[in-house]
Design an enzyme around this catalytic site. Structure first.
Site, short mmCIF file in Angstrom:
data_model
loop_
_atom_site.label_atom_id
_atom_site.label_comp_id
_atom_site.label_asym_id
_atom_site.label_seq_id
_atom_site.Cartn_x
_atom_site.Cartn_y
_atom_site.Cartn_z
N CYS A 96 0.85 -1.19 0.00
CA CYS A 96 0.00 0.00 0.00
C CYS A 96 0.88 1.24 0.00
O CYS A 96 1.87 1.31 0.74
CB CYS A 96 -0.95 0.10 1.19
N ARG A 101 4.29 -0.54 -4.63
CA ARG A 101 3.91 -0.96 -3.28
C ARG A 101 2.60 -1.74 -3.26
O ARG A 101 2.20 -2.27 -2.23
CB ARG A 101 3.76 0.26 -2.36
N TRP A 110 -2.72 -2.81 -1.76
CA TRP A 110 -2.37 -4.22 -1.82
C TRP A 110 -3.22 -4.87 -0.75
O TRP A 110 -2.98 -4.67 0.44
CB TRP A 110 -0.88 -4.39 -1.52
N ASN A 148 -1.90 2.82 5.55
CA ASN A 148 -1.01 1.70 5.25
C ASN A 148 -0.67 1.02 6.57
O ASN A 148 -0.28 1.70 7.52
CB ASN A 148 0.27 2.24 4.57
N GLY A 149 -0.84 -0.31 6.63
CA GLY A 149 -0.55 -1.02 7.88
C GLY A 149 -1.74 -1.84 8.32
O GLY A 149 -2.65 -2.10 7.52
N GLU A 172 17.20 -18.77 -5.25
CA GLU A 172 16.85 -17.46 -5.77
C GLU A 172 16.34 -17.56 -7.22
O GLU A 172 15.39 -16.89 -7.61
CB GLU A 172 18.05 -16.50 -5.67
N LYS A 212 12.55 -16.36 -8.39
CA LYS A 212 12.25 -15.41 -9.47
C LYS A 212 11.25 -16.03 -10.43
O LYS A 212 10.32 -15.38 -10.89
CB LYS A 212 13.51 -15.03 -10.25
N GLU A 233 7.68 -16.11 -8.79
CA GLU A 233 6.96 -14.88 -8.47
C GLU A 233 6.52 -14.08 -9.69
O GLU A 233 5.53 -13.36 -9.60
CB GLU A 233 7.77 -14.00 -7.51
N HIS A 289 16.64 -37.45 -2.11
CA HIS A 289 15.94 -37.79 -0.86
C HIS A 289 14.45 -37.50 -0.98
O HIS A 289 13.82 -37.06 -0.02
CB HIS A 289 16.56 -37.02 0.31
N LYS A 305 6.25 -4.96 -2.98
CA LYS A 305 7.69 -4.77 -2.81
C LYS A 305 8.06 -4.53 -1.35
O LYS A 305 9.12 -4.95 -0.91
CB LYS A 305 8.17 -3.60 -3.67
C1 F6R Z 1 11.51 -11.17 -4.20
C2 F6R Z 1 11.03 -10.11 -3.38
C3 F6R Z 1 10.68 -10.40 -1.96
C4 F6R Z 1 11.59 -9.55 -1.06
C5 F6R Z 1 11.17 -9.70 0.41
C6 F6R Z 1 12.08 -8.93 1.33
O1 F6R Z 1 11.81 -10.73 -5.48
O2 F6R Z 1 10.97 -9.00 -3.81
O3 F6R Z 1 10.82 -11.75 -1.65
O4 F6R Z 1 12.90 -9.96 -1.25
O5 F6R Z 1 9.86 -9.25 0.56
O6 F6R Z 1 12.05 -7.57 1.06
P1 F6R Z 1 13.11 -6.58 1.68
O7 F6R Z 1 14.43 -6.95 1.14
O8 F6R Z 1 12.67 -5.23 1.28
O9 F6R Z 1 13.05 -6.80 3.17
#
Ligand code: F6R
Length: 596
Positions: free
Chosen positions: A2, A31, A78, A104-105, A473, A477, A480, A496, A591
């Site tokens: 948000c 956001r 969001w 927001n929150g 990782e 990617k 997501e 396993h 994000k």
């Molecule tokens: C993956 C992604 C999320 C962030 C996670 C942590 O691409 O964007 O998994 O990595 O929400 O976010 P930060 O680093 O801002 O604490």
């Protein structure tokens, strides 16, 4: 998670506030973007327009920017409480429609508050926790606190949880009132007015200076000026600091998506992370070496970077550390004490789980090292030492350049622990150069590979040693942004249980750099191939087992993750595009995850 923004034009300003707010919302869209809305106050009336969809879609339907008035607030959502509906979109109003709030929150005690208001006859228009706020403000305005700022303060005393919100009232058409408790809210000072925003991107190109209210402080943006007050209503002085101009550039620069731009920007980002204060790095290195235990806490991509950091600390400096997922930190913190260094890794510096863990560790006396990208964020305020990534804003929702920047910081820290910082910097400089060549040479073939794989629904990623986190990782990617079920795991774990799931043609991405893990990982790839897996080898060493070979450059073994992850990001990006997904707006992902 948000985004909120408000603009209050100063006396004499002719700017339409809603247009400024709309511009800010576009910059905050990363956001959250399932619905959006704006409220403007003009001539004693309050007008709210909101709807479901991305900001441009909502603007096309509702003409958000066309609202008139010198005061406006806006929100990009969001969803947390309540589905994605027009009624649940912000701003929310009281029953009379004269008070509006963007938030927001999470208001944790919203259920009893809602029940109390309903028992007084209030009819709710939405399912959100937020809506209690305008109703409570309205009650206070009619019950002993006729000024909006006093009503907001009185309402805060009743709210539990962490939040930031901004309120306007048609009866006070010259001001807006903002407050924060645990969630971010910053004030920007522009030439013709002042802003409130979830972060500096909301007003970056419009404001020269900024200030941050402390938790519980109330800020009033009036046409005559800006005032800050503590929880008792006493005025407080706030220091203004300059807005970081390096943080204002958020154009796609001709790229179809921010994500692609940011992937290709990584060599440059790596070079920027070298701009560190040596004395600071050495101080942190000494703290780490002295500590009885070192614990990383992080989520998502930042946690994967931390897993690599742990290997680096161990290999280079023989310093053991552990990584605890931030959402689990509270259940695992019994041994945290004043002999502990907690390294909190967060691009946004806002992730609620990370902040919760940090606060807990601080109470136990731990030394906190924050590793952040966003210049002003809550983690900075909570940390004893702060190391910045310096890689500029990352707008794409999926983390890309901040991941390699985090790796660069860990690489420098590990070598600082053994007094070889200069050597680390040379490696990273050379690595950046090689990565640049690699990304441009692989992009075309990755696009073709993504086209071939576009109908696959499952993929496995395997790696060993420092690159087991690389596999995780790469898989994250893929999940997501292209919604392919992908699992990353240590290659040795494949046999396993997971081998049972490998079927004819299933992509298995084998991370096989030419280091001590090469032979064993190739062995695991052979096992997967025997079950029909299509082996995509990411390596500097050729092997017959690969059905596809993504050839990377040879670098010092501990730098392989920096070279291996960007091609995996590109593969996920092209898969998303081939599958018709928008990589910059992945579903159900925000994000900054500011809720637990
Ligand atoms: C993956 C992604 C999320 C962030 C996670 C942590 O691409 O964007 O998994 O990595 O929400 O976010 P930060 O680093 O801002 O604490």
């Amino acid at each position: 998670m948000c985004g909120i923004i408000g603009f209050c034009g100063m006396e004499g300003s002719t700017e339409r506030a809603a247009a400024r707010v709309l511009e800010g919302l576009r910059r905050l869209e990363y956001r959250g973007y399932d619905s959006a809305g704006v409220a403007a106050v003009c001539d004693g009336a309050l007008v709210v327009r909101k709807d479901v969809g991305h900001i441009d879609e909502v603007d096309a339907l509702q003409h958000l920017g066309a609202l008139v008035g010198d005061i406006a607030i806006g929100h990009t959502r969001w969803a947390t409480h309540g589905g994605v509906t027009q009624a649940n979109a912000h701003p929310h109003t009281d029953a009379s429609g004269r008070v509006a709030v963007v938030h927001n929150g999470i208001i944790e005690n919203y259920l009893p508050l809602r029940a109390e208001l309903e028992s007084q006859g209030v009819v709710f228009a939405s399912e959100t926790d937020t809506e209690v706020i305008p109703h409570l403000i309205s009650a206070q305005l009619h019950n002993g606190h006729p000024a909006l700022e006093d009503a907001v303060r009185a309402v805060c005393a009743r709210l539990e949880g962490s939040y930031a919100f901004v309120a306007v009232s048609a009866d006070e058409p010259d001001r807006m009132v903002g407050v924060r408790q645990g969630n971010p809210l910053v004030v920007g000072f522009g030439e013709d007015g002042a802003y409130l925003g979830s972060d500096v991107l909301a007003f970056a190109s419009k404001a020269r200076t900024m200030a941050t209210p402390d938790n519980g402080e109330v800020v009033v943006l009036a046409r005559s000026g800006v005032r800050f007050m503590d929880g008792e209503g006493r005025e407080v002085e706030k220091e203004r600091r300059p807005v970081d101009v390096g943080w204002t550039e958020t154009d796609r620069n001709g790229y179809p998506h921010f994500m692609l731009k940011e992937i290709l920007e990584q060599p440059e980002a790596l070079l920027h992370t070298l701009e560190q204060d040596d004395a600071l790095l050495m101080d942190v290195a000494v703290e780490i070496l002295r500590a009885r235990q070192v614990v990383f806490t992080a989520c998502g991509t930042s946690r994967h970077a931390a897993l690599i950091g742990r290997y680096l600390f161990s290999h280079v400096a023989k310093k053991f550390s552990d990584v605890v997922m931030a959402s689990e930190f509270g259940y695992f913190s019994d041994s945290i004490d004043r002999h502990t260094v907690v390294i909190a890794v967060s691009q946004s510096g806002e992730t609620a789980d990370v902040l919760d863990g940090v606060r807990l560790a601080k109470e136990a006396g731990a030394h906190i090292v924050g590793i952040v990208n966003r210049p002003s964020c809550l983690l900075v305020d909570e940390s004893d030492h702060v190391i910045r990534l310096n890689c500029g804003p990352e707008v794409g929702v999926a983390a890309t350049k901040t991941f390699v920047s985090q790796l660069s910081v860990f690489y420098q820290l590990a070598f600082a622990m053994v007094n070889r910082l200069g050597e680390a910097r040379c490696d990273l400089q050379e690595g950046a150069h090689r990565l640049d060549i690699l990304l441009h040479s692989l992009n075309g073939s990755l696009q073709e590979l993504a086209w071939e794989l576009r109908e696959k629904e499952h993929a496995y990623y395997i790696g060993r040693g420092i690159n087991f986190a690389t596999a995780m990782e790469g898989a994250l990617k893929m999940k997501e942004i292209s919604y392919v079920h992908a699992e990353g795991m240590p290659a040795g774990e494949l046999k396993h249980g997971t081998l049972a799931l490998i079927e004819e043609g299933m992509p298995v991405v084998a991370i096989c750099p030419g280091d001590e893990t090469h032979e064993a990982t190739v062995g695991n790839a052979i096992e997967a191939k025997a079950r029909g897996g299509r082996i995509i080898g990411v390596s500097d060493v050729e092997s017959e087992v690969y059905d596809d070979w993504l050839r990377i450059s040879r670098v010092p073994p501990l730098l392989y993750p920096v070279m291996l992850v960007p091609p995996l990001q590109l593969l996920a990006y092209h898969m998303a595009v081939e599958r018709g997904c928008d990589p910059d707006r992945p579903r159900n992902l925000a994000k900054s995850v500011t809720v637990r």
